[in-house]
Design an enzyme around this catalytic site. Structure first.
Site, PDB file in Angstrom:
ATOM      1  CB  THR A 102     -75.584  75.212 -44.939  1.00 42.77           C
ATOM      2  OG1 THR A 102     -76.795  74.656 -44.437  1.00 42.77           O
ATOM      3  CG2 THR A 102     -75.014  76.166 -43.915  1.00 42.77           C
ATOM      4  CB  THR A 136     -61.535  75.483 -44.655  1.00 45.11           C
ATOM      5  OG1 THR A 136     -60.641  74.388 -44.558  1.00 45.11           O
ATOM      6  CG2 THR A 136     -62.414  75.239 -45.887  1.00 45.11           C
ATOM      7  CG  ASP A 137     -56.193  74.246 -44.373  1.00 47.03           C
ATOM      8  OD1 ASP A 137     -57.298  73.683 -44.194  1.00 47.03           O
ATOM      9  OD2 ASP A 137     -55.158  73.905 -43.765  1.00 47.03           O
ATOM     10  CD  GLU A 138     -60.656  70.412 -44.578  1.00 47.53           C
ATOM     11  OE1 GLU A 138     -61.325  69.590 -45.222  1.00 47.53           O
ATOM     12  OE2 GLU A 138     -60.656  70.455 -43.338  1.00 47.53           O
ATOM     13  CE1 TYR A 162     -66.449  72.688 -44.305  1.00 47.11           C
ATOM     14  CE2 TYR A 162     -64.249  71.761 -44.531  1.00 47.11           C
ATOM     15  CZ  TYR A 162     -65.088  72.750 -44.056  1.00 47.11           C
ATOM     16  OH  TYR A 162     -64.571  73.813 -43.343  1.00 47.11           O
ATOM     17  CE  LYS A 166     -66.186  77.325 -45.422  1.00 49.04           C
ATOM     18  NZ  LYS A 166     -67.035  78.191 -44.582  1.00 49.04           N
ATOM     19  CE1 TYR A 219     -62.089  57.868 -39.094  1.00 45.85           C
ATOM     20  CE2 TYR A 219     -61.869  59.847 -40.419  1.00 45.85           C
ATOM     21  CZ  TYR A 219     -62.588  59.077 -39.527  1.00 45.85           C
ATOM     22  OH  TYR A 219     -63.796  59.530 -39.070  1.00 45.85           O
TER      23      TYR A 219
HETATM   24  P1  NAD Z   1     -69.290  74.191 -36.343  1.00 42.14           P
HETATM   25  O1  NAD Z   1     -69.859  73.080 -37.143  1.00 42.14           O
HETATM   26  O2  NAD Z   1     -68.787  73.941 -34.974  1.00 42.14           O
HETATM   27  O3  NAD Z   1     -70.372  75.363 -36.216  1.00 42.14           O
HETATM   28  C1  NAD Z   1     -71.191  75.753 -37.273  1.00 42.14           C
HETATM   29  C2  NAD Z   1     -72.302  76.642 -36.709  1.00 42.14           C
HETATM   30  O4  NAD Z   1     -73.107  77.083 -37.806  1.00 42.14           O
HETATM   31  C3  NAD Z   1     -73.222  75.902 -35.723  1.00 42.14           C
HETATM   32  O5  NAD Z   1     -73.481  76.732 -34.602  1.00 42.14           O
HETATM   33  C4  NAD Z   1     -74.497  75.679 -36.539  1.00 42.14           C
HETATM   34  O6  NAD Z   1     -75.668  75.647 -35.736  1.00 42.14           O
HETATM   35  C5  NAD Z   1     -74.475  76.889 -37.458  1.00 42.14           C
HETATM   36  N1  NAD Z   1     -75.231  76.664 -38.707  1.00 42.14           N
HETATM   37  C6  NAD Z   1     -75.158  75.576 -39.527  1.00 42.14           C
HETATM   38  N2  NAD Z   1     -76.018  75.721 -40.551  1.00 42.14           N
HETATM   39  C7  NAD Z   1     -76.643  76.922 -40.382  1.00 42.14           C
HETATM   40  C8  NAD Z   1     -77.617  77.642 -41.116  1.00 42.14           C
HETATM   41  N3  NAD Z   1     -78.149  77.146 -42.239  1.00 42.14           N
HETATM   42  N4  NAD Z   1     -78.002  78.849 -40.659  1.00 42.14           N
HETATM   43  C9  NAD Z   1     -77.482  79.361 -39.508  1.00 42.14           C
HETATM   44  N5  NAD Z   1     -76.563  78.714 -38.769  1.00 42.14           N
HETATM   45  C10 NAD Z   1     -76.144  77.514 -39.206  1.00 42.14           C
HETATM   46  O7  NAD Z   1     -68.155  74.820 -37.269  1.00 42.14           O
HETATM   47  P2  NAD Z   1     -66.776  75.498 -36.875  1.00 42.14           P
HETATM   48  O8  NAD Z   1     -65.750  74.440 -36.740  1.00 42.14           O
HETATM   49  O9  NAD Z   1     -67.002  76.461 -35.768  1.00 42.14           O
HETATM   50  O10 NAD Z   1     -66.469  76.285 -38.224  1.00 42.14           O
HETATM   51  C11 NAD Z   1     -66.937  77.618 -38.416  1.00 42.14           C
HETATM   52  C12 NAD Z   1     -66.494  78.100 -39.775  1.00 42.14           C
HETATM   53  O11 NAD Z   1     -65.071  78.055 -39.861  1.00 42.14           O
HETATM   54  C13 NAD Z   1     -67.009  77.261 -40.935  1.00 42.14           C
HETATM   55  O12 NAD Z   1     -67.356  78.128 -41.987  1.00 42.14           O
HETATM   56  C14 NAD Z   1     -65.822  76.393 -41.322  1.00 42.14           C
HETATM   57  O13 NAD Z   1     -65.853  76.066 -42.686  1.00 42.14           O
HETATM   58  C15 NAD Z   1     -64.667  77.314 -40.995  1.00 42.14           C
HETATM   59  N6  NAD Z   1     -63.387  76.650 -40.624  1.00 42.14           N
HETATM   60  C16 NAD Z   1     -63.371  75.676 -39.661  1.00 42.14           C
HETATM   61  C17 NAD Z   1     -62.159  75.107 -39.299  1.00 42.14           C
HETATM   62  C18 NAD Z   1     -62.075  74.072 -38.202  1.00 42.14           C
HETATM   63  O14 NAD Z   1     -60.991  73.510 -37.972  1.00 42.14           O
HETATM   64  N7  NAD Z   1     -63.124  73.784 -37.477  1.00 42.14           N
HETATM   65  C19 NAD Z   1     -60.974  75.520 -39.921  1.00 42.14           C
HETATM   66  C20 NAD Z   1     -61.045  76.516 -40.899  1.00 42.14           C
HETATM   67  C21 NAD Z   1     -62.267  77.080 -41.233  1.00 42.14           C
HETATM   68  P1  TYD Z   2     -61.132  66.284 -38.687  1.00 40.00           P
HETATM   69  O1  TYD Z   2     -61.024  66.709 -37.264  1.00 40.00           O
HETATM   70  O2  TYD Z   2     -62.398  65.670 -39.164  1.00 40.00           O
HETATM   71  O3  TYD Z   2     -60.738  67.565 -39.555  1.00 40.00           O
HETATM   72  P2  TYD Z   2     -60.501  67.695 -41.171  1.00 40.00           P
HETATM   73  O4  TYD Z   2     -60.977  66.478 -41.843  1.00 40.00           O
HETATM   74  O5  TYD Z   2     -61.333  68.884 -41.502  1.00 40.00           O
HETATM   75  O6  TYD Z   2     -59.022  67.924 -41.335  1.00 40.00           O
HETATM   76  O7  TYD Z   2     -59.968  65.257 -38.997  1.00 40.00           O
HETATM   77  C1  TYD Z   2     -58.612  65.600 -38.807  1.00 40.00           C
HETATM   78  C2  TYD Z   2     -57.777  64.437 -39.284  1.00 40.00           C
HETATM   79  O8  TYD Z   2     -57.992  63.318 -38.404  1.00 40.00           O
HETATM   80  C3  TYD Z   2     -58.127  63.946 -40.677  1.00 40.00           C
HETATM   81  O9  TYD Z   2     -56.935  63.556 -41.342  1.00 40.00           O
HETATM   82  C4  TYD Z   2     -59.016  62.731 -40.425  1.00 40.00           C
HETATM   83  C5  TYD Z   2     -58.479  62.178 -39.122  1.00 40.00           C
HETATM   84  N1  TYD Z   2     -59.474  61.495 -38.242  1.00 40.00           N
HETATM   85  C6  TYD Z   2     -59.203  60.206 -37.745  1.00 40.00           C
HETATM   86  O10 TYD Z   2     -58.142  59.620 -38.025  1.00 40.00           O
HETATM   87  N2  TYD Z   2     -60.131  59.624 -36.940  1.00 40.00           N
HETATM   88  C7  TYD Z   2     -61.306  60.233 -36.601  1.00 40.00           C
HETATM   89  O11 TYD Z   2     -62.151  59.611 -35.895  1.00 40.00           O
HETATM   90  C8  TYD Z   2     -61.561  61.550 -37.100  1.00 40.00           C
HETATM   91  C9  TYD Z   2     -62.840  62.266 -36.778  1.00 40.00           C
HETATM   92  C10 TYD Z   2     -60.603  62.149 -37.930  1.00 40.00           C
END
Ligand code: NAD
Ligand code: TYD
Length: 360
Positions: A102, A136-138, A162, A166, A219
Site C-alpha cells: 500500500t 510522518t516524522d518516523e 512502517y 513511508k 511498552y
Molecule cells: P489510518 O490508518 O487511520 O487511515 C488510513 C486510511 O487509508 C483508512 O481509511 C484505510 O481504509 C485507507 N487505506 C488503507 N489502504 C488503502 C488502499 N490500499 N487503498 C485505499 N485506501 C486505503 O491512518 P491515519 O492515522 O489517518 O494516517 C493517514 C496518513 O498520515 C498516513 O499516510 C500516515 O502515514 C500519515 N501520518 C499519520 C500520523 C498519525 O499520528 N496517525 C502522523 C503522521 C503522518
Molecule cells: P502509537 O500510537 O502506536 O504511535 P507510533 O508508534 O506511531 O508513535 O504509539 C505511541 C507510543 O506509545 C509509542 O512509543 C508506543 C507506545 N504504546 C504503548 O506504550 N502501548 C500501547 O498499547 C501502544 C499502542 C503504544
C-alpha cells in the site's frame, strides 16, 4: 470550484481533514474520497456528507491503476491529498508485506496516474495542479533523549517496516519532483491525536481500556517520547502548504509538545476523572492501578521531536491547540461517541487485541 482527490479519507486524519475542508470552504470545493475501507477506514466518520452534492465516496484501492486512471479521466482533479496508507507500527512488525504494497506501490500508482493525467506534451504541468503526500516524522528514525530535533534536512533512518515503507514512498515523491518536475509537496508530521482515531493507537486505546477497567499496556519503561499534535492543526497545515507553500518543498509539522508515554497515560486518567460525571458507572473503572508495564515493542524508537520552523516561516503555521485543551476535547469526543467506539471495537478488533496483547 476546485476538485480534490483525497485518498484514505475514511481514516483518522483523512476524515478530520475532510471535516476541516468542508467547514472552511463549504460549497466552494468538491471532494472525491478514494478509500479501500480496510479495518482502519470507517464511512461513519463522514456520514454528514454522504448526501452532499460536492462529496463523492469511491470504495477502491490506491494500487488499482485502472480505477485511479478513470477517476482522473472523469474528473478535472486540481489537488491530490494522499493520506491512504497502512499506518500502525505494531501491525507492520507482524505483517510488513501489506505496508510495502500500500505505502510504496500504492503511492507509486498515485504518482503515475496523476502524472499521466496532468503532464503536458512539453513536460510542463497546468497551473494549480498539486499533489500533497502526507508523511510522518518516523522516517527520520530516533533521537537521543537528551536533545536534538528532526529538520527537513535530517537524513532518513527508518527503523520499523512502517517507517521504512513511508520513507520509500517519500523518496518516490522526491524522485518524481526531481525527474519530472512533478508538482508536489511532502509533509512529515509528528504523532496526531483527536476524534475518530482507531483504538489501536496509544491515546484512544488507553481511553477505551480505562473506561472498561482493562489494563493499560505501557511498552518498555514508558519513557519513550512522542511529539503530539491535535489532528485539526495537522489538517490546517496540509491546507496551508497546498495553498501557500512553495512547490517541491518538504515541510515538517509538529506539536512542540514532547511527552513520555507514561505521562500521556497519567494525563488521560486524570482528565477522564475530571470529565466523567460523578454518577457515571464507568468512573469506578478509571484508576492509575490499571497501568501495566508490558514487553517493549521491537526496535522501539526512543524519541521523536519536530523542528517546525520552516512551515512557520513559509506559511505562518503554528499549532493552535495546546495539549491540555486538545486531550480534553479528545476525551469529550470519545465520551460522547460511545457508539462509534462500540462499532469499531467489535468483531475483528477483538481478535486483533487478543493477538497483539495476550502474550505481552
Ligand atoms: P489510518 O490508518 O487511520 O487511515 C488510513 C486510511 O487509508 C483508512 O481509511 C484505510 O481504509 C485507507 N487505506 C488503507 N489502504 C488503502 C488502499 N490500499 N487503498 C485505499 N485506501 C486505503 O491512518 P491515519 O492515522 O489517518 O494516517 C493517514 C496518513 O498520515 C498516513 O499516510 C500516515 O502515514 C500519515 N501520518 C499519520 C500520523 C498519525 O499520528 N496517525 C502522523 C503522521 C503522518
Ligand atoms: P502509537 O500510537 O502506536 O504511535 P507510533 O508508534 O506511531 O508513535 O504509539 C505511541 C507510543 O506509545 C509509542 O512509543 C508506543 C507506545 N504504546 C504503548 O506504550 N502501548 C500501547 O498499547 C501502544 C499502542 C503504544
Amino acid at each position: 470550484m476546485r476538485t480534490y482527490l483525497v485518498t484514505g479519507g475514511a481514516g483518522f486524519i483523512g476524515s478530520n481533514y475532510i471535516h476541516y475542508m468542508f467547514e472552511k470552504y463549504g460549497g466552494d470545493i468538491r471532494i472525491i474520497n478514494l478509500d479501500a475501507l480496510t479495518y482502519a477506514g470507517n464511512p461513519e466518520n463522514l456520514k454528514e456528507f454522504e448526501n452532499a452534492e460536492n462529496y463523492t465516496f469511491v470504495k477502491g484501492d490506491i494500487c488499482d491503476r485502472e480505477l485511479v486512471t478513470k477517476i482522473f479521466a472523469e474528473n478535472d482533479i486540481d489537488r491530490v491529498v494522499h493520506f491512504a496508507a497502512e499506518s500502525h507500527v505494531d501491525r507492520s512488525i507482524v505483517d510488513p508485506g501489506v505496508f510495502v504494497q500500500t505505502n510504496v506501490l500504492g503511492t507509486a500508482n498515485m504518482l503515475n496516474c496523476a502524472r499521466a493525467a496532468w503532464e503536458k506534451a512539453d513536460g510542463s504541468y497546468p497551473e494549480g495542479k498539486r499533489f500533497l503526500h502526507v508523511s510522518t516524522d518516523e522516517v527520520y528514525g530516533s533521537l537521543p533523549e537528551d536533545g536534538g530535533y528532526f529538520y527537513e534536512t535530517t537524513p532518513y533512518a527508518p527503523h520499523s517496516p512502517y517507517s521504512a515503507s513511508k520513507a520509500g514512498s517519500d523518496m518516490l515523491v522526491r524522485a518524481y519532483m526531481d525527474t519530472y518536475h512533478f508538482p508536489a509537496n511532502i509533509t512529515n508530521c509528528s504523532n496526531n491525536y483527536g476524534p475518530y482515531q482507531f483504538p489501536e493507537k496509544l491515546i484512544p486505546l488507553m481511553i477505551n481500556n480505562a473506561l472498561h477497567g482493562k489494563k493499560l499496556p505501557v511498552y518498555g519503561d514508558g519513557k519513550n517520547v512522542r511529539d503530539w499534535l491535535y489532528v485539526r492543526d495537522h489538517a490546517r497545515a496540509i491546507d496551508l502548504v497546498q495553498e501557500e507553500g512553495k512547490l517541491f518543498e518538504t515541510y515538517n509539522v509538529g506539536g512542540h509538545n514532547e511527552k513520555q508515554n507514561i505521562e500521556i497515560v497519567e494525563i488521560i486518567i486524570d482528565t477522564l476523572l475530571e470529565e466523567l460525571p460523578v454518577d457515571d458507572p464507568r468512573r469506578a473503572n478509571v484508576s492509575r492501578d490499571l497501568i501495566s508495564y508490558v514487553e517493549d515493542r521491537k526496535g522501539h524508537d526512543r524519541r521523536y521531536a519536530i523542528a517546525a520552523d520552516k512551515i512557520r516561516e513559509a506559511v505562518g503555521w503554528e499549532p493552535e491547540t495546546c495539549f491540555k485543551e486538545g486531550i480534553r476535547l479528545t476525551i469529550r469526543w470519545y465520551l460522547a461517541h460511545g457508539e462509534w467506539m462500540e462499532h469499531v471495537t467489535s468483531g475483528d478488533y477483538q481478535k486483533y487485541y487478543e493477538s497483539m496483547y495476550a502474550n505481552r
